[in-house]
Design a protein around this motif. Structure first.
Motif, PDB file in Angstrom:
ATOM      1  N   PHE A 454       0.853  -1.191   0.000  1.00  0.00           N
ATOM      2  CA  PHE A 454       0.000   0.000   0.000  1.00  0.00           C
ATOM      3  C   PHE A 454       0.886   1.237   0.000  1.00  0.00           C
ATOM      4  N   ASP A 455       0.284   2.348  -0.349  1.00  0.00           N
ATOM      5  CA  ASP A 455       1.011   3.607  -0.371  1.00  0.00           C
ATOM      6  C   ASP A 455       1.292   4.099   1.046  1.00  0.00           C
ATOM      7  N   THR A 456       2.373   4.842   1.179  1.00  0.00           N
ATOM      8  CA  THR A 456       2.744   5.394   2.484  1.00  0.00           C
ATOM      9  C   THR A 456       1.662   6.357   2.968  1.00  0.00           C
ATOM     10  N   GLY A 457       1.260   6.149   4.231  1.00  0.00           N
ATOM     11  CA  GLY A 457       0.248   7.020   4.822  1.00  0.00           C
ATOM     12  C   GLY A 457       0.828   7.837   5.951  1.00  0.00           C
ATOM     13  N   ARG A 458       0.412   9.072   6.056  1.00  0.00           N
ATOM     14  CA  ARG A 458       0.889   9.961   7.117  1.00  0.00           C
ATOM     15  C   ARG A 458      -0.312  10.584   7.824  1.00  0.00           C
ATOM     16  N   SER A 459      -0.220  10.590   9.123  1.00  0.00           N
ATOM     17  CA  SER A 459      -1.293  11.163   9.923  1.00  0.00           C
ATOM     18  C   SER A 459      -0.671  12.063  10.981  1.00  0.00           C
ATOM     19  N   ARG A 460      -1.186  13.257  11.083  1.00  0.00           N
ATOM     20  CA  ARG A 460      -0.671  14.208  12.065  1.00  0.00           C
ATOM     21  C   ARG A 460      -1.851  14.891  12.746  1.00  0.00           C
ATOM     22  N   SER A 461      -1.846  14.878  14.058  1.00  0.00           N
ATOM     23  CA  SER A 461      -2.946  15.481  14.793  1.00  0.00           C
ATOM     24  C   SER A 461      -2.413  16.070  16.095  1.00  0.00           C
ATOM     25  N   SER A 462      -3.102  17.056  16.596  1.00  0.00           N
ATOM     26  CA  SER A 462      -2.765  17.652  17.884  1.00  0.00           C
ATOM     27  C   SER A 462      -4.054  18.052  18.577  1.00  0.00           C
ATOM     28  N   VAL A 463      -4.025  17.970  19.880  1.00  0.00           N
ATOM     29  CA  VAL A 463      -5.210  18.256  20.681  1.00  0.00           C
ATOM     30  C   VAL A 463      -4.802  19.147  21.848  1.00  0.00           C
ATOM     31  N   TRP A 464      -5.552  20.204  22.031  1.00  0.00           N
ATOM     32  CA  TRP A 464      -5.369  21.101  23.164  1.00  0.00           C
ATOM     33  C   TRP A 464      -6.445  20.757  24.191  1.00  0.00           C
ATOM     34  N   SER A 465      -6.031  20.394  25.407  1.00  0.00           N
ATOM     35  CA  SER A 465      -6.972  19.893  26.407  1.00  0.00           C
ATOM     36  C   SER A 465      -6.913  20.724  27.683  1.00  0.00           C
ATOM     37  N   PRO A 466      -7.841  21.653  27.867  1.00  0.00           N
ATOM     38  CA  PRO A 466      -7.965  22.318  29.161  1.00  0.00           C
ATOM     39  C   PRO A 466      -8.720  21.424  30.146  1.00  0.00           C
ATOM     40  N   VAL A 467      -8.360  21.525  31.417  1.00  0.00           N
ATOM     41  CA  VAL A 467      -8.971  20.704  32.458  1.00  0.00           C
ATOM     42  C   VAL A 467      -9.261  21.585  33.665  1.00  0.00           C
ATOM     43  N   LEU A 468     -10.464  21.487  34.177  1.00  0.00           N
ATOM     44  CA  LEU A 468     -10.846  22.202  35.393  1.00  0.00           C
ATOM     45  C   LEU A 468     -11.510  21.222  36.345  1.00  0.00           C
ATOM     46  N   GLN A 469     -11.029  21.187  37.602  1.00  0.00           N
ATOM     47  CA  GLN A 469     -11.655  20.369  38.631  1.00  0.00           C
ATOM     48  C   GLN A 469     -11.735  21.180  39.918  1.00  0.00           C
ATOM     49  N   THR A 470     -12.815  21.032  40.645  1.00  0.00           N
ATOM     50  CA  THR A 470     -12.997  21.756  41.898  1.00  0.00           C
ATOM     51  C   THR A 470     -13.482  20.801  42.985  1.00  0.00           C
ATOM     52  N   LEU A 471     -13.136  21.125  44.216  1.00  0.00           N
ATOM     53  CA  LEU A 471     -13.591  20.393  45.396  1.00  0.00           C
ATOM     54  C   LEU A 471     -14.050  21.411  46.427  1.00  0.00           C
ATOM     55  N   TRP A 472     -15.321  21.303  46.830  1.00  0.00           N
ATOM     56  CA  TRP A 472     -15.877  22.211  47.834  1.00  0.00           C
ATOM     57  C   TRP A 472     -16.435  21.395  48.992  1.00  0.00           C
ATOM     58  N   LYS A 473     -15.843  21.598  50.161  1.00  0.00           N
ATOM     59  CA  LYS A 473     -16.306  20.941  51.375  1.00  0.00           C
ATOM     60  C   LYS A 473     -17.340  21.845  52.035  1.00  0.00           C
TER      61      LYS A 473
END
Length: 732
Positions: A454-473
């Protein structure tokens, strides 16, 4: 290549850190605040930081990020020989096993790569099977329900991080020997653990071996119906399979205490699995055309080896800062032979052998810088990079002759993956009762696949992942708290999904199609929301209710189509999907309700999941394989030298519409287990465990609307029964 750009990496990490100057990270070194600290006045808290002792630290209760930690004691409780068996009792986790051997670990009912499995925070190489990992080489299991910036955000459903043995006990000498037997299988097990301290150096070694022989019946029926529901085909398939399995795990570890408080650790892991299987299928047809192969033999011969070694340096800097750097090398090798043949004199002869070889080598580097920049405010940033090469070859023979004589070494392919992630995370205890975790992770993956067909395949991807977590007692309460998280996660295509080479089936049909990868496949992106309420109402007592939602863009489905000559299944990005979940959990000692009650601990959980896939007509257009409802019940009792326990796991089945022409039916399962541990003295104890006490078979059902045959329904039943494991545990 961006993987080799340290200057750009440093600049980006600094930019991430500066983007959130007012927040602080969650790290494993930050100690939790006790209830006493919470009840103190705010003014006093600014002057004195009250910390709990190490043995009172509960990561589930005290960490800002949502986390469940399964300790070594809990792992060893039921005498499991596979980590998969341990995980099926963890709240919110289900294990899907189509045939009773091994299984796929699922969080929120989602499998197929949505649940991220890590070993020491890193992914295992392709081909490694988690069910070959012995619980005796594991220190703890961390279940992260929401993503964190420190680990890869390829965790749409969540992350299971398996931490290998780390704790070193001076003079530890333990040996376990046991045996397993059940309906059609039996075999011995053995485990050895050694650890000690020699001055500034300490070491530990954990090793395990297991062997098993098995044999059982596999019964199937396949029926076809025309457009008005009249049967046009009825077939019964009787199968008899036998085989053997051998597993070996080894996990040595060396620690050195250096000057200035630095530490240097070397840890390795060796996993070896040998699997052999033979199956004979005899098909009888009572209506319609006879089967192409009335008698068909098949065999599988698979050898898989994984070697991983890492060096970890922890350097203490000025002003309480710390640099944690780890470098790892990993290699995996797999050889598999799949053979199908008919007996001599068969009307339609076949003797087909497919020989597969795969090897993968790679290196990773992980680093983390953390620093407390003010009281209750800690900042961290780091990187996670890696590079790997995977070589695959496939040779096919018919009656001993090569199917593709123009390819003397068969079909060959090489896949190269470069990966780099940069992150910053920040945890800030805004008040004694409110803490916030904010993180951001950029992760880029570049894949190149080339082969001789098969022909050469190229895949390029990037992901920006913000994360927010909170704890309230919650104020004016002793143990009530609320959590909330917003995450962006993704699921990258696997090697097999990207390689366009076709894998053919012997009896090509809609229910047994060829498979071809799709080099244009893109990552699935998910936006997630998690919220939970936790009530700690006594020592060791918890009640929690949690909800989650995921919206998945670029959802991947395996579509089966007829290309004019053969049936072919191919993964495609096909629209969007959404999933929602609700989970209730409680655990408590009976003494929390009755003061003079015996030493009984109770636990229970219920998880409900809903999903919808766009592009698939309803009803029942759920994500493939998702468990709609599951529950667990458990009880443990201790009296004198005897400790007993029981666990019941129930999973609801149901119909899943995979496409407009294909459905699958999930089986409702009921698994009852029991265990007993008797301590003769501090050095000798006997553990007995019973599983599948209800003797339930494993059943797979599905249907496909096939042109020329109508609606084809198929059911396969793998016979199973109760089993027992007995282990003698010695300390010397």
């Amino acid at each position: 290549m961006y993987i080799l750009a340290p200057i750009r990496m440093t600049l980006l990490a600094a930019a991430l850190a500066s983007a959130f100057p007012a927040l602080a990270q969650q790290t494993t070194t930050s100690a939790p605040k006790t209830d006493a600290a919470q009840s103190a006045s705010d003014q006093k808290m600014q002057k004195v930081e009250v910390r709990g002792m190490a043995d009172s630290y509960d990561p589930r209760r005290d960490d800002t990020a949502t986390k469940i930690v399964v300790t070594q004691e809990e792992i060893a409780k039921y005498g499991d020989t596979s980590v998969v068996d341990v995980l099926k009792r963890v709240p919110g986790i289900t294990v899907s096993s189509p045939n009773g051997r091994g299984g796929e670990v699922r969080m929120r009912g989602l499998g197929a790569g949505y649940t991220q499995i890590l070993i020491n925070g890193e992914r295992a190489p392709a081909g490694f099977s988690i069910d070959s990992l012995s619980p005796d080489v594991i220190e703890r299991i961390e279940v992260l329900r929401a993503a964190s910036a420190e680990y890869s955000t390829q965790s749409v459903a969540g992350t299971v991080n398996i931490v290998l043995k780390k704790v070193v006990r001076a003079g530890q000498r333990e040996f376990k020997i046991g045996a397993r037997t059940g309906s059609g299988f039996q075999g011995p097990t053995a485990n050895l653990q050694l650890s000690d301290k020699l001055g500034k150096m300490s070491y530990s070694v954990a090793a395990s071996v297991m062997a098993e022989q098995f044999g059982r019946d596999v019964l199937s029926d396949e029926n076809a119906f025309d457009a008005v529901g009249v049967p046009v085909q009825m077939r019964d398939i009787a199968g008899a399979e036998d085989g053997r399995l051998k597993l070996f795990n080894l996990a040595p570890r060396l620690n050195w205490a250096l000057e200035g408080g630095d530490t240097l650790t070397s840890q390795s892991f060796v996993n070896s699995a040998r699997f052999r299987l033979h199956n004979r299928q005899t098909t009888s047809t009572t209506l319609g055309a006879p089967a192409p192969y009335p008698v068909l033999d098949s065999s599988v011969r698979s050898d898989n080896d994984v070697v991983r070694t890492e060096v970890n340096w922890v350097h203490k800097l000025a002003d309480g800062a710390k640099l944690d750097v780890k470098a790892s090398l990993i290699g995996g090798w797999n050889t598999t032979d799949n053979r199908r043949w008919t007996p001599a004199g068969a009307p339609r002869a076949v003797d087909n052998l497919v020989h597969l070889e795969a090897d993968e080598q790679g290196a990773t580097t992980v680093g983390k810088y953390s620093k407390t920049i003010m009281q209750g405010h800690q900042l961290g940033m780091g990187w996670d990079g890696g590079w790997s090469v995977r070589n695959d070859s496939r040779e096919e023979f018919e009656a001993g002759a090569r199917v593709f004589p123009a390819l003397p070494k068969g079909e060959e392919s090489t896949s190269k993956v470069a990966r780099l992630a940069l992150y910053a995370q920040d945890e800030w205890s805004l008040t004694p009762r409110l803490s916030v975790y904010l993180g951001a992770r950029w992760e880029g993956i570049r894949t190149t696949t080339e082969g001789n067909t098969f022909d050469t395949g190229r895949s390029r991807s990037s992901v920006w992942s913000p994360v927010l977590q909170t704890l309230w007692k919650i104020p004016d309460t002793k143990g009530d708290q609320v959590r909330f998280a917003v995450t962006r996660t993704y699921k990258a295509p696997s090697f097999q999904q990207l390689i366009p080479r076709r894998q053919t089936s012997i009896d090509n049909r809609s229910t047994d199609p060829d498979f071809a990868g799709n080099p244009d496949l893109q990552p699935e992106l998910a936006l997630g929301f998690d919220a939970s309420y936790e009530h700690y109402w006594a020592e060791g007592a918890l009640f929690s209710i949690s909800g989650s939602m995921r919206r998945i863009d670029g959802y991947t489905r395996s579509l089966v189509n007829f290309d004019g000559a053969r049936w072919v299944a191919m993964p495609m990005n096909a629209g969007e999907a959404s999933t929602r979940g609700l989970e209730l959990e409680t655990k408590f000692p009976l003494k929390a309700l009755v003061k003079d009650a015996p030493a009984i601990d109770l636990r229970a959980s219920v998880s409900a999941n809903w999903s919808k896939v766009d592009g698939v007509p309803g009803p029942d257009n759920r994500i493939d394989g998702q468990t709609p409802l599951s529950s667990t019940l458990g009880i443990d009792y201790k009296t004198g030298q005897l400790t007993t326990g029981a666990s019941f796991v129930w999973k609801q089945g149901g119909l899943v519409r995979i496409s407009d022409r294909q459905t699958a039916t999930l089986q409702t399962r009921r698994d009852l287990e029991a265990t007993a541990l008797y301590k003769f003295n501090p050095k000798y104890q006997l553990r007995v465990a019973l599983s599948n006490l209800l003797g339930q078979d494993f059943v797979n059902q599905g249907s496909f609307l096939e042109e020329g045959r109508g609606l084809v329904e198929r059911e396969t039943r793998f016979k199973a029964g109760p089993s027992v494991r007995a282990t003698l545990e010695l300390k010397f």
